[in-house]
Structures are given as structure tokens and as C-alpha cells.
Design a protein around this motif. Structure first.
Motif, PDB file in Angstrom:
ATOM      1  N   PRO A 351       0.977  -1.278   0.081  1.00  0.00           N
ATOM      2  CA  PRO A 351      -0.041   0.057   0.013  1.00  0.00           C
ATOM      3  C   PRO A 351       0.972   1.220   0.007  1.00  0.00           C
ATOM      4  O   PRO A 351       0.412   2.351  -0.409  1.00  0.00           O
ATOM      5  CB  PRO A 351      -0.735  -0.131   1.459  1.00  0.00           C
ATOM      6  N   GLN A 352       2.237   1.211   0.541  1.00  0.00           N
ATOM      7  CA  GLN A 352       2.993   2.311   0.479  1.00  0.00           C
ATOM      8  C   GLN A 352       4.140   2.217  -0.208  1.00  0.00           C
ATOM      9  O   GLN A 352       5.382   2.498   0.094  1.00  0.00           O
ATOM     10  CB  GLN A 352       3.171   2.631   2.009  1.00  0.00           C
ATOM     11  N   GLY A 353       3.936   1.425  -1.343  1.00  0.00           N
ATOM     12  CA  GLY A 353       5.187   1.000  -1.882  1.00  0.00           C
ATOM     13  C   GLY A 353       5.975  -0.129  -1.669  1.00  0.00           C
ATOM     14  O   GLY A 353       5.633  -0.533  -0.538  1.00  0.00           O
ATOM     15  N   GLY A 354       6.714  -0.807  -2.310  1.00  0.00           N
ATOM     16  CA  GLY A 354       7.579  -1.842  -1.966  1.00  0.00           C
ATOM     17  C   GLY A 354       9.020  -1.648  -1.884  1.00  0.00           C
ATOM     18  O   GLY A 354       9.728  -0.621  -2.181  1.00  0.00           O
ATOM     19  N   GLY A 355       9.805  -2.879  -1.760  1.00  0.00           N
ATOM     20  CA  GLY A 355      11.338  -2.735  -1.869  1.00  0.00           C
ATOM     21  C   GLY A 355      11.866  -2.219  -0.524  1.00  0.00           C
ATOM     22  O   GLY A 355      11.352  -2.445   0.514  1.00  0.00           O
ATOM     23  N   ASP A 356      12.943  -1.789  -0.920  1.00  0.00           N
ATOM     24  CA  ASP A 356      13.756  -1.236   0.415  1.00  0.00           C
ATOM     25  C   ASP A 356      13.641   0.245   0.884  1.00  0.00           C
ATOM     26  O   ASP A 356      13.661   0.974  -0.196  1.00  0.00           O
ATOM     27  CB  ASP A 356      15.540  -1.614   0.183  1.00  0.00           C
ATOM     28  N   TYR A 357      13.692   0.692   2.179  1.00  0.00           N
ATOM     29  CA  TYR A 357      13.192   1.935   2.365  1.00  0.00           C
ATOM     30  C   TYR A 357      14.527   3.106   2.060  1.00  0.00           C
ATOM     31  O   TYR A 357      14.230   4.007   1.360  1.00  0.00           O
ATOM     32  CB  TYR A 357      13.329   2.338   3.911  1.00  0.00           C
ATOM     33  N   MET A 358      15.927   2.352   2.408  1.00  0.00           N
ATOM     34  CA  MET A 358      17.136   3.194   2.053  1.00  0.00           C
ATOM     35  C   MET A 358      17.319   3.236   0.735  1.00  0.00           C
ATOM     36  O   MET A 358      17.702   4.301   0.194  1.00  0.00           O
ATOM     37  CB  MET A 358      18.145   2.562   2.797  1.00  0.00           C
ATOM     38  N   MET A 359      17.558   2.132   0.023  1.00  0.00           N
ATOM     39  CA  MET A 359      17.827   2.070  -1.496  1.00  0.00           C
ATOM     40  C   MET A 359      16.959   2.743  -2.496  1.00  0.00           C
ATOM     41  O   MET A 359      17.259   2.976  -3.591  1.00  0.00           O
ATOM     42  CB  MET A 359      18.163   0.699  -1.853  1.00  0.00           C
ATOM     43  N   GLY A 360      15.448   2.397  -2.110  1.00  0.00           N
ATOM     44  CA  GLY A 360      14.612   2.893  -3.284  1.00  0.00           C
ATOM     45  C   GLY A 360      13.553   4.042  -2.415  1.00  0.00           C
ATOM     46  O   GLY A 360      13.792   4.370  -1.706  1.00  0.00           O
ATOM     47  N   HIS A 361      12.518   3.828  -3.468  1.00  0.00           N
ATOM     48  CA  HIS A 361      11.407   4.840  -3.274  1.00  0.00           C
ATOM     49  C   HIS A 361      10.160   4.364  -2.252  1.00  0.00           C
ATOM     50  O   HIS A 361       9.310   5.071  -2.267  1.00  0.00           O
ATOM     51  CB  HIS A 361      10.640   5.489  -4.268  1.00  0.00           C
ATOM     52  N   ARG A 362      10.431   3.196  -1.470  1.00  0.00           N
ATOM     53  CA  ARG A 362       9.279   2.931  -0.630  1.00  0.00           C
ATOM     54  C   ARG A 362       8.995   3.993   0.334  1.00  0.00           C
ATOM     55  O   ARG A 362       9.745   4.709   0.667  1.00  0.00           O
ATOM     56  CB  ARG A 362       9.744   1.685   0.155  1.00  0.00           C
ATOM     57  N   CYS A 363       7.620   4.285   0.736  1.00  0.00           N
ATOM     58  CA  CYS A 363       7.457   5.303   1.552  1.00  0.00           C
ATOM     59  C   CYS A 363       8.032   5.343   2.939  1.00  0.00           C
ATOM     60  O   CYS A 363       8.414   4.568   3.597  1.00  0.00           O
ATOM     61  CB  CYS A 363       5.865   5.035   2.017  1.00  0.00           C
ATOM     62  N   ALA A 364       8.603   6.656   3.077  1.00  0.00           N
ATOM     63  CA  ALA A 364       9.508   6.820   4.431  1.00  0.00           C
ATOM     64  C   ALA A 364       8.734   6.845   5.641  1.00  0.00           C
ATOM     65  O   ALA A 364       9.217   6.621   6.661  1.00  0.00           O
ATOM     66  CB  ALA A 364      10.310   8.216   3.875  1.00  0.00           C
ATOM     67  N   GLY A 365       7.328   7.064   5.413  1.00  0.00           N
ATOM     68  CA  GLY A 365       6.590   7.135   6.605  1.00  0.00           C
ATOM     69  C   GLY A 365       5.688   5.803   6.816  1.00  0.00           C
ATOM     70  O   GLY A 365       4.648   6.157   7.587  1.00  0.00           O
ATOM     71  N   GLU A 366       6.184   4.718   6.384  1.00  0.00           N
ATOM     72  CA  GLU A 366       5.310   3.670   6.726  1.00  0.00           C
ATOM     73  C   GLU A 366       5.276   3.316   8.199  1.00  0.00           C
ATOM     74  O   GLU A 366       4.398   2.929   8.535  1.00  0.00           O
ATOM     75  CB  GLU A 366       5.847   2.461   5.999  1.00  0.00           C
ATOM     76  N   PHE A 367       6.432   3.464   8.763  1.00  0.00           N
ATOM     77  CA  PHE A 367       6.193   3.165  10.185  1.00  0.00           C
ATOM     78  C   PHE A 367       5.511   3.997  11.129  1.00  0.00           C
ATOM     79  O   PHE A 367       4.753   3.834  12.028  1.00  0.00           O
ATOM     80  CB  PHE A 367       7.529   3.137  10.794  1.00  0.00           C
TER      81      PHE A 367
END
Ligand code: HEM
Length: 416
Positions: A351-367
Motif C-alpha cells: 500500500p505504501q510501495g515496496g522494496g527497500d526504504y533506504m535504497m529505493g522509493h518505498r514510503c519513508a513514513g510507513e512506520f
């Protein structure tokens, strides 16, 4: 082996996308019986993909990039210009690591406390009135949470206005006419306001606490050791405040789930923290929020026999992947238990994108989202009593973002 993409014929299908919303990709996935197809959107050729394998491909930074992808109408409302969403490679990773440094365990604990207090204060006011519209109230609660947590102090009488302006940024992107222009105007006002605060932090006349978004973004240095342009810094502070206000939508869907599935409410009243987590995950999987994510092909490559051409716009189906019957048993049934054995794949629940938080564009605010939703769920279930009068609780799979039509009217709200 060479595969040719199933192709949607015709000059352009942008209008169909607006007309079908969250179901645009899932509808074609069904009719083509394929997780991948080619179409034309925004006057250009576009590839649409759905499912776990597609998500894994989409988040391969060597194959896709983001710069120059977001259409102007999104940049002028939702995202702003030159923010982290538009960056690639080293520049992206450097900016993203600054974002992720705001999301430490300690800062999430602070967020937890702030959110609890804001629910308590709001609920006291609700006891004095006959009824409230949860969506409007949640936007204001979230604006208060966002500002306090983000280190942005504002006057009491300004919260309502700022909540409306921040909300206009995500309520307006796909709207037509005045609603859309309201969003563009709000973006100018928000950036002007936040740009002014960034300037004050830099000249030392404002001193927000360490670890807060306003402070860290204002003083962040780019790879050349320079501060971000004032306007870009304002865009990035808004990239924290705006989506926190947008959690009001998930709060609405949380209340809707509690109402539609009363047996869940009973379970939640006696369940432990783990069930709360699973319930929140299921709300994020089940209800619509972002329909898709967009990127463009970085350089020619072949995947499973399909030729991807450099520069082609590519959309990943977020909503459809969360409802993919190959990944989720009975995907259209609301069932928090499905998360008890979930393998935490970074590519099936997106729902907030996939992959890796640091390396890619996955949502920074999921937590941040999960933390706020858990506190809000607990408040709704264990600390409030209320009634839902007759109202239109339906929500659309076309309007983006989708919000229950009535905004959820609650009567006789009392603190337990
Ligand atoms: C990116 C969804 C809340 C900050 C994204 C993306 C999605 C998303 C789909 C793009 C993923 C991609 O392009 O591949 C959501 C939803 C939220 C939410 C549904 C619920 C309200 C938040 C919150 C914050 C936040 C609370 C900050 C506190 C960001 C940032 C990015 C992002 C900074 C850009 C990341 C990057 O480009 O590297 N979000 N988000 N979001 N989100 Fe969220």
C-alpha cells in the motif's frame, strides 16, 4: 523467447484511468489475463504491471528511474517540485537517508505519545457537541500531531486552516476545476509558510528540537555540502506534514472496518497488541489509498521475454497487488488473521510501495503510519463510545483518493 505485450488499442486512455481509478489496471489485468500490458497514457506509451514479481522488477533501481516521471498536475499539488520522489541514485539515497533518520524508535515513541494526547484532547471537545464528522476531525488531529512531531509550532487559531491546506494537497491532484486549483493554491501557501520557517531555522531565530523534521531538513546538507534550496526544503518538510494529515483517510477506513465487522470489534476489545497490528495491516491492504506508483525505464532490457524500451512510463498496480488472488486468499474478505503467517515479503503487500526504504522509493513514513493507526484504533475501540446514524458510508473505487462519502458522522461521542 520474445513476448509481445498485450496491448490496449487506441490513441490515449488517460480518461479511462480517471474513470476507472483503482480498477483501471485490475480490469485490464483480468480482460487480458495478464499481469502486464501496454497502453497509452498522458500522450505516451505506457506499461502497466501488477503482482509480486512485477513489484520486484519495478523496484530494481538499475532498471527504473523516477526523475521527470511525475506529471505537472501532481507536482503542483501532491508532491511539490524537486522533492525526494523525483531523485535517483546517490542523490536520492543521500536525501532518503535524511528522511529515514527522522524515523528512529525513540522518535516513534514520541509520536505515539503525541498522538494519544491529541486524541484525548479532541475527544473532550466532541463530548460537548451532538455530532462530529470524523474525517474533518481526524485531519485536524493529524495536523496537530504532524506539527508537534515535526517541530513546527503554530498558533492555536491556525490549525484548522493549515489542516485544510495540507489536505487540499492530497485531495486535489486528480480533481478537475476549482477543487484542483484549490490544491495548487494551497501548495503555494504551504511552501511559502514552510520556506519562511526554514529560513528562520537557518538564521538561528527559530530552534526546533533535534530530530524533528523542520530542524533536520533545514540543516541537511546535500552531497556538495550545501543546504537545500529554501523552496526544496519547504517541499521536503511538507513531505512529512502532508502525509501525516493524509492518515486521516486511514483513520476513516479504520472506523469503517470497526463498524462493518462488529465481530472484529469484540476481538479487538480483548486482543493483545499483535492483533492490533494485524488489524491495521489489513486496513492498509483492504481499503484503497494510492492506486499505483510510477517510474520510467532507465535503459533497454528484456524481462520474461518482454522488451522494455528506455524512457517508457511504467505503472505498478499497488491496489491490485494488495487484492491479487494469487497472493491473498479471498482477497476481498476483510481478515486480519491473514497477517499472522505473512512472510513479510517487501513486494506482495505494497500500500505504501515496496522494496527497500533506504535504497529505493518505498514510503519513508510507513512506520509513522502504522504507529499512528495503532494508537487511533486503540482509541476508537477502547476509549470511545459513539453511534453512527443513518448515512452514506460507501466509498468509491474511482475517486482518488477514496474517502467514505459521509466522512463518517459520529453521534453522542463519549470517553469511556
Ligand atoms: C512515498 C503511500 C504516509 C512520506 C510513498 C509512496 C507511496 C506512499 C505509495 C510512493 C512509493 C513509490 O513511489 O514507489 C503512503 C500512504 C500513506 C503514507 C498510503 C498513508 C497516509 C506517509 C507518511 C510520511 C510519508 C506518514 C511521512 C511522515 C513519504 C515520502 C515518500 C513517500 C517522503 C517518498 C519516498 C521516496 O521517494 O524515496 N508513500 N504514504 N508517507 N512517502 Fe508515503
Amino acid at each position: 523467447m520474445n513476448n509481445s505485450f498485450p496491448r490496449e488499442e487506441g490513441m490515449d486512455h488517460s480518461l479511462s484511468l480517471l474513470r476507472e481509478g483503482y480498477m483501471y489496471i485490475p480490469n485490464r489485468k483480468k480482460s487480458f489475463a495478464s499481469n502486464i500490458f501496454e497502453t497509452r497514457l498522458l500522450g505516451q506509451s505506457a506499461i502497466c504491471m501488477s503482482g509480486e514479481k512485477a513489484a520486484e522488477l519495478f523496484y530494481d533501481e538499475e532498471k527504473f528511474m523516477r526523475n521527470g516521471v511525475a506529471p505537472k498536475r501532481l507536482q503542483k499539488t501532491l508532491f511539490g517540485e524537486e522533492g525526494v520522489q523525483t531523485l535517483d541514485d546517490e542523490t536520492h539515497r543521500h536525501r532518503k537517508s535524511m528522511f529515514m533518520s527522522l524515523m528512529t524508535k525513540g522518535r516513534l515513541e514520541v509520536l505515539h505519545e503525541i498522538t494519544e494526547v491529541q486524541w484525548q484532547l479532541a475527544a473532550k471537545k466532541w463530548e460537548q457537541v451532538e455530532q462530529i464528522i470524523l474525517y474533518d476531525e481526524a485531519k485536524e488531529i493529524m495536523c496537530r500531531v504532524a506539527c508537534e512531531w515535526g517541530g513546527v509550532s503554530i498558533k492555536e487559531e491556525e490549525f484548522k486552516e493549515k489542516a485544510e491546506q495540507l489536505a487540499a494537497l492530497f485531495e486535489s491532484p486528480t480533481a478537475l476545476g476549482p477543487q484542483h486549483w484549490k490544491g495548487r493554491h494551497a501548495r503555494k501557501q504551504i511552501e511559502q509558510w514552510l520556506g519562511g520557517l526554514v529560513k528562520q531555522v537557518r538564521d538561528g531565530s527559530l530552534n526546533p528540537p533535534e530530530g524533528t523534521a523542520l530542524r533536520e531538513i533545514s540543516l541537511h546538507k546535500d552531497l556538495e555540502g550545501k543546504w537545500l534550496d529554501e523552496k526544496v526544503a519547504a517541499v521536503e518538510v511538507a513531505n512529512i506534514l502532508r502525509p501525516i494529515v493524509a492518515i486521516a483517510i486511514y483513520i476513516n477506513f479504520t472506523a469503517l472496518a470497526i463498524h462493518h465487522y462488529p465481530e472484529q470489534k469484540e476481538k479487538l476489545e480483548t486482543a493483545g497488541a499483535q492483533y492490533f497490528q494485524m488489524f491495521v495491516q489489513e486496513v492498509r491492504r483492504f481499503y484503497p489509498f494510492f492506486p499505483m506508483a510510477a517510474a520510467k525505464v532507465r535503459k533497454n532490457f528484456v524481462w520474461e521475454g518482454y522488451s522494455f524500451k528506455e524512457g517508457t512510463l511504467t505503472l505498478l498496480d499497488l491496489y491490485g497487488t494488495n487484492h491479487d488472488a494469487e497472493l491473498w486468499e479471498n482477497p476481498d474478505v476483510f481478515n486480519p488473521y491473514r497477517f499472522s503467517g505473512w512472510d513479510k515479503s517487501p513486494f506482495d503487500f505494497i500500500p505504501q510501495g515496496g522494496g527497500d526504504y533506504m535504497m529505493g522509493h518505498r514510503c519513508a513514513g510507513e512506520f509513522v503510519t502504522i504507529e499512528i493507526m495503532e494508537v487511533s484504533l486503540n482509541y476508537l475501540v477502547n476509549h470511545l463510545t459513539y453511534q453512527l446514524p443513518e448515512q452514506d458510508l460507501s466509498y468509491s473505487l474511482v475517486s482518488m483518493p477514496s474517502i467514505p462519502k459521509s466522512g463518517i458522522i459520529m453521534k453522542s461521542v463519549r470517553v469511556k
